[in-house]
Design a protein around this motif. Structure first.
Motif, short mmCIF file in Angstrom:
data_model
loop_
_atom_site.label_atom_id
_atom_site.label_comp_id
_atom_site.label_asym_id
_atom_site.label_seq_id
_atom_site.Cartn_x
_atom_site.Cartn_y
_atom_site.Cartn_z
N UNK A 89 0.84 -1.20 0.00
CA UNK A 89 0.00 0.00 0.00
C UNK A 89 0.87 1.25 0.00
N UNK A 90 0.26 2.36 -0.40
CA UNK A 90 0.98 3.63 -0.52
C UNK A 90 0.50 4.58 0.58
N UNK A 91 1.42 5.19 1.32
CA UNK A 91 1.01 6.18 2.32
C UNK A 91 0.30 7.36 1.66
N UNK A 127 -7.06 8.78 -5.18
CA UNK A 127 -6.70 7.43 -4.75
C UNK A 127 -7.82 6.86 -3.89
N UNK A 128 -8.35 5.70 -4.31
CA UNK A 128 -9.35 5.01 -3.49
C UNK A 128 -8.61 4.25 -2.39
N UNK A 129 -9.26 4.13 -1.24
CA UNK A 129 -8.63 3.47 -0.10
C UNK A 129 -9.70 3.01 0.86
N UNK A 165 -6.07 5.88 6.01
CA UNK A 165 -5.57 6.81 4.99
C UNK A 165 -4.36 6.28 4.21
N UNK A 166 -3.61 5.35 4.80
CA UNK A 166 -2.41 4.82 4.16
C UNK A 166 -2.65 3.48 3.47
N UNK A 167 -3.89 3.24 3.01
CA UNK A 167 -4.24 1.94 2.42
C UNK A 167 -4.46 1.99 0.90
N UNK A 168 -4.13 3.09 0.25
CA UNK A 168 -4.28 3.15 -1.21
C UNK A 168 -3.33 2.15 -1.85
N UNK A 169 -3.78 1.55 -2.96
CA UNK A 169 -2.94 0.58 -3.64
C UNK A 169 -3.04 0.78 -5.15
#
Length: 168
Positions: free
Chosen positions: A87-89, A104-106, A110-114
């Motif tokens: 995942x991307x911060x 970015x969907x997540x 908040x740090x769960x976008x992929x």
């Protein structure tokens, strides 16, 4: 056709009605931009459905795990997966969630976008500062507006292909 200023940071998304040109924002969200380009170059976004399309709000896609309509597709699973990459911060900024912006969907984290993202149909200021903005449609928004609606749509549309303009 839009004037492409930076082909390395421009995405060409082929939809059923034509090409959507997206200018990425590497200075604002370098991690999200790098991930989109990596997945585009791997062909991971090709044939991935728009699994959540809400009229007057946004069109969501990018589930490379469950959303590929040519590879074991199950619409009930689409939207629950990501890529096999970490995942991307979050990279929150002052850039607004304006019409045509790429977010970015997540999950609630908040740090769960992929790999998943959405394109805003209108200005959605209530999302500002809560979801990373990392691109802007600069041409072809009429093709985004024509995506089949639904959660999920009865007959979902797909990204036929997604390429970095420098590679096209």
């Amino acid at each position: 056709m839009a004037e492409i200023k930076d082909p390395e940071n421009t995405i060409l998304m082929e939809l059923k009605d034509g090409t959507v040109t997206i200018e990425l924002l590497p200075d604002v969200a370098p991690g999200h931009v790098a991930r989109m380009k990596e997945l585009a170059r791997a062909g991971a976004y090709d044939n991935v459905c728009f699994h959540r399309v809400i009229d007057g709000f946004m069109a969501q896609t990018g589930d490379v795990q469950h959303g590929n309509m040519e590879d074991g597709f199950n619409i009930r699973m689409a939207g629950t997966g990501g890529s096999d990459l970490p995942n991307i911060p979050a990279e929150f900024s002052k850039i607004p969630h304006a019409r045509g912006s790429l977010g970015a969907a997540r999950s609630a984290n908040p740090d769960s976008a992929n790999s998943q993202f959405f394109i805003n149909f209108k200005d959605n200021d209530f999302l500002n500062g809560q979801y990373t903005v990392y691109g802007q449609v600069i041409a072809g928004m009429e093709h985004v507006d024509a995506i089949a609606r639904g959660e999920p749509p009865a007959k979902p549309d797909r990204m036929i292909s997604v390429k970095v303009a420098a590679d096209a």
